[in-house]
Design a protein around this motif. Sequence first.
Motif, PDB file in Angstrom:
ATOM      1  N   VAL A  23       0.848  -1.210   0.000  1.00 53.65           N
ATOM      2  CA  VAL A  23       0.000   0.000   0.000  1.00 53.65           C
ATOM      3  C   VAL A  23       0.878   1.253   0.000  1.00 53.65           C
ATOM      4  O   VAL A  23       1.658   1.478   0.933  1.00 53.65           O
ATOM      5  CB  VAL A  23      -0.939   0.003   1.212  1.00 53.65           C
ATOM      6  CG1 VAL A  23      -1.713   1.323   1.281  1.00 53.65           C
ATOM      7  CG2 VAL A  23      -1.894  -1.186   1.145  1.00 53.65           C
ATOM      8  N   PRO A  24       0.795   2.089  -1.043  1.00 57.19           N
ATOM      9  CA  PRO A  24       1.643   3.280  -1.110  1.00 57.19           C
ATOM     10  C   PRO A  24       1.228   4.343  -0.079  1.00 57.19           C
ATOM     11  O   PRO A  24       0.041   4.601   0.118  1.00 57.19           O
ATOM     12  CB  PRO A  24       1.412   3.807  -2.532  1.00 57.19           C
ATOM     13  CG  PRO A  24       0.813   2.673  -3.296  1.00 57.19           C
ATOM     14  CD  PRO A  24       0.019   1.891  -2.282  1.00 57.19           C
ATOM     15  N   VAL A  25       2.234   4.918   0.563  1.00 61.02           N
ATOM     16  CA  VAL A  25       2.035   6.077   1.426  1.00 61.02           C
ATOM     17  C   VAL A  25       2.694   7.246   0.697  1.00 61.02           C
ATOM     18  O   VAL A  25       3.928   7.333   0.640  1.00 61.02           O
ATOM     19  CB  VAL A  25       2.651   5.867   2.822  1.00 61.02           C
ATOM     20  CG1 VAL A  25       2.454   7.106   3.683  1.00 61.02           C
ATOM     21  CG2 VAL A  25       2.038   4.640   3.491  1.00 61.02           C
ATOM     22  N   ILE A  26       1.897   8.117   0.120  1.00 62.25           N
ATOM     23  CA  ILE A  26       2.384   9.153  -0.791  1.00 62.25           C
ATOM     24  C   ILE A  26       2.568  10.464  -0.040  1.00 62.25           C
ATOM     25  O   ILE A  26       1.602  11.054   0.459  1.00 62.25           O
ATOM     26  CB  ILE A  26       1.416   9.327  -1.975  1.00 62.25           C
ATOM     27  CG1 ILE A  26       1.282   7.995  -2.742  1.00 62.25           C
ATOM     28  CG2 ILE A  26       1.886  10.442  -2.903  1.00 62.25           C
ATOM     29  CD1 ILE A  26       0.215   8.008  -3.828  1.00 62.25           C
ATOM     30  N   TYR A  81      -7.236   6.851  -6.495  1.00 64.73           N
ATOM     31  CA  TYR A  81      -6.068   6.334  -5.791  1.00 64.73           C
ATOM     32  C   TYR A  81      -6.301   6.195  -4.290  1.00 64.73           C
ATOM     33  O   TYR A  81      -5.602   5.421  -3.624  1.00 64.73           O
ATOM     34  CB  TYR A  81      -4.862   7.237  -6.036  1.00 64.73           C
ATOM     35  CG  TYR A  81      -4.204   7.029  -7.385  1.00 64.73           C
ATOM     36  CD1 TYR A  81      -2.997   6.345  -7.483  1.00 64.73           C
ATOM     37  CD2 TYR A  81      -4.784   7.500  -8.555  1.00 64.73           C
ATOM     38  CE1 TYR A  81      -2.383   6.154  -8.721  1.00 64.73           C
ATOM     39  CE2 TYR A  81      -4.181   7.311  -9.792  1.00 64.73           C
ATOM     40  CZ  TYR A  81      -2.986   6.638  -9.870  1.00 64.73           C
ATOM     41  OH  TYR A  81      -2.390   6.440 -11.098  1.00 64.73           O
ATOM     42  N   SER A  82      -7.257   6.924  -3.745  1.00 62.53           N
ATOM     43  CA  SER A  82      -7.508   6.837  -2.302  1.00 62.53           C
ATOM     44  C   SER A  82      -8.057   5.474  -1.897  1.00 62.53           C
ATOM     45  O   SER A  82      -8.069   5.137  -0.713  1.00 62.53           O
ATOM     46  CB  SER A  82      -8.473   7.940  -1.867  1.00 62.53           C
ATOM     47  OG  SER A  82      -9.775   7.724  -2.397  1.00 62.53           O
ATOM     48  N   LYS A  83      -8.484   4.672  -2.874  1.00 63.84           N
ATOM     49  CA  LYS A  83      -8.979   3.326  -2.588  1.00 63.84           C
ATOM     50  C   LYS A  83      -7.837   2.339  -2.322  1.00 63.84           C
ATOM     51  O   LYS A  83      -8.066   1.264  -1.775  1.00 63.84           O
ATOM     52  CB  LYS A  83      -9.833   2.805  -3.750  1.00 63.84           C
ATOM     53  CG  LYS A  83     -11.060   3.652  -4.069  1.00 63.84           C
ATOM     54  CD  LYS A  83     -12.085   3.610  -2.960  1.00 63.84           C
ATOM     55  CE  LYS A  83     -13.344   4.358  -3.366  1.00 63.84           C
ATOM     56  NZ  LYS A  83     -14.340   4.411  -2.265  1.00 63.84           N
ATOM     57  N   PHE A  84      -6.618   2.708  -2.752  1.00 58.83           N
ATOM     58  CA  PHE A  84      -5.499   1.784  -2.545  1.00 58.83           C
ATOM     59  C   PHE A  84      -4.222   2.498  -2.104  1.00 58.83           C
ATOM     60  O   PHE A  84      -3.156   1.894  -2.088  1.00 58.83           O
ATOM     61  CB  PHE A  84      -5.236   0.959  -3.815  1.00 58.83           C
ATOM     62  CG  PHE A  84      -5.007   1.768  -5.068  1.00 58.83           C
ATOM     63  CD1 PHE A  84      -3.741   2.262  -5.371  1.00 58.83           C
ATOM     64  CD2 PHE A  84      -6.047   2.031  -5.937  1.00 58.83           C
ATOM     65  CE1 PHE A  84      -3.515   2.990  -6.521  1.00 58.83           C
ATOM     66  CE2 PHE A  84      -5.840   2.768  -7.095  1.00 58.83           C
ATOM     67  CZ  PHE A  84      -4.567   3.244  -7.384  1.00 58.83           C
TER      68      PHE A  84
END
Length: 477
Positions: free
Chosen positions: A371-374, A389-392
Motif C-alpha cells: 500500500v503506497p504512502v504518498i 487512488y484513495s482506494k489503494f
Amino acid sequence: MAPRGRTLLLPLAAATILVASTIFLFAAAGARWRPADTGLPVPAHAFSAAAAVPVPVPVTSNTTTSARKELSFLDENGDPDDPASASASASGAARCDPAVRVFMYDMPPEFHFGLLGWSPPSPDSVWPDLSTPPPRYPGGLNQQHSVEYWLTLDLLLSSSSSAPCGAAVRVTDSRDADLVFVPFFASLSYNRHSRPVPPEKVARNKALQEQLVRYLTTRPEWKRYGGADHVIVAHHPNSLLHARVPLSPAVFVLSDFGRYQPRVASLEKDVIAPYKHMAKTFVNDSAGFDDRPTLLYFRGAIYRKQGGSIRQELYYMLKDEKDVYFSFGSVQDHGASKASQGMHSSKFCLNIAGDTPSSNRLFDAIVSHCVPVIISDDIELPYEDVLDYSKFSIFVRSSDAVKKGYLMSLISGVSKQQWTRMWRRLKEVDKHFEYQYPSQKDDAVQMIWWALSRRVPAIKLKVHRSSRFSRSDRGHK
C-alpha cells in the motif's frame, strides 16, 4: 352516423393519412435518413470522454442487437461520419472501435529506433519489421521513461491486418486522425546523448530537438491547428528541454510538471503517464496482512536536492522505529531486485518527493501490492480522472509527515480489514501500470491512449473556437 361522431372521425382520418404518407416518404429515402434512436453503434472516440474503458449497456428484451445502444452521426451529405465504420459495414467485417485514431509521422530512424542502434531493413524503410522481435529497449534507469517506445510499437502493430483491436489505431491520412503522434524518443535521447562527444560542438540530444522543431513547424499537419492535436512524449523530467517552449501547443505525455512552467505544460492540456516499474510484479499474490512482517518500507536515495529534503528529515525520524525499513539504495547495488523483495514483504511503502514530485517507486509499490504512502504535495497521478487512488493509497501532507509521531500513528492505526481492502484493490489495478508489447486490454499502453482520447474534445473545442472567423477573414483579404 351522428354529426358529433362524424366530427371526431374527420381529424382521426386526416392524421392517419399524414402518418402513412410520412412512412412512405421515409421508406423511399432509404439509408439516406435515419432517426436519432436507431440502436446503431458509433465509434468509441465519440463517447470516450465519459469513461476510461468502454462499458457495454446490458441487453434488454426490446434491444434489437447485442451491440450497445449508441448515437449515430451522418455528415453533411447524409453519409456515415466514420469512414472506417462505413467500410467495415460494407465488407461485413466485425467492428473494432478504437478510442482514438492516430496519424504518425514517418520520421527518420535517428529520432526513434536509431537511438537504440537499430538500422532499417531496407533503404526505403524507417520502421522495424514487426514479423521479427522489435529493437530491444535498454535496461536500467533508461527503461523507467520508455513510454514513447511502447506507444510507437503499439501504433506500428495497429497497422497490421492481423492486429487485435486496441485502444488506438494508426491511420494513413492525417485528416482522418483525432491526434498526430510524434515518434521522437526524447527520454532516450536525453539519457544517451545530452553531452557533446568530440568532435561534436553541440550535443546530439540538442541537435535532434532543433531538427524536430524545424521539421514539425513546417509540416502542413502542424500548421493546420498550430500543433494543438500533436502528441509528444517527454517523460524524463529533463527531456525535450530545448524544444518544449516552441512545441508547447502540443499535448505532452509527462511524468509530472515539476520542471515545467505552467504556460508550457498543465493538467488541462497534457497527460501524465506512469513510469515503467522496475520491481517485479507480484503474480498470484496471497501474501496478506499477516504474511508481510515489515510495517513500512523505503529504499532509495535519501539525500536529495530541491523538494526532496523531506526524505532526509523522515530518515532520521523513522530509521529506529520498530518494523520500519528505511535505507539508502541504488540501482548499482541490485536495487531493483532488493526493492522487489522488500516491497513484497511489507504492508506499506513510502513514496516521498525527490528532485521532482514523482518517482518510479510508486509504481514499484503498486505492482508489489504494498500500500503506497504518498508524501508529495505536488504530485500528479496517471489516469486520476478515472482511477481513485484513495482506494489503494494513503496520502499524507508533507507538513504533517514531519510532525513527530504523526506518520507512525497514522500507519499503525490502519486496521487489518482496511489494509486488506486496499491490498485487494491493488491486485485489481496493477494491470493498468504494465507496459506490454503487444498491448493488452487496460494495460498502461492502452490506458494512456484512453487518457489521450479524453483530450480530443477539448482540442476540437479550442480549434473550432479559434477558427470561427477564419473563412470570412480569408474572404476579405
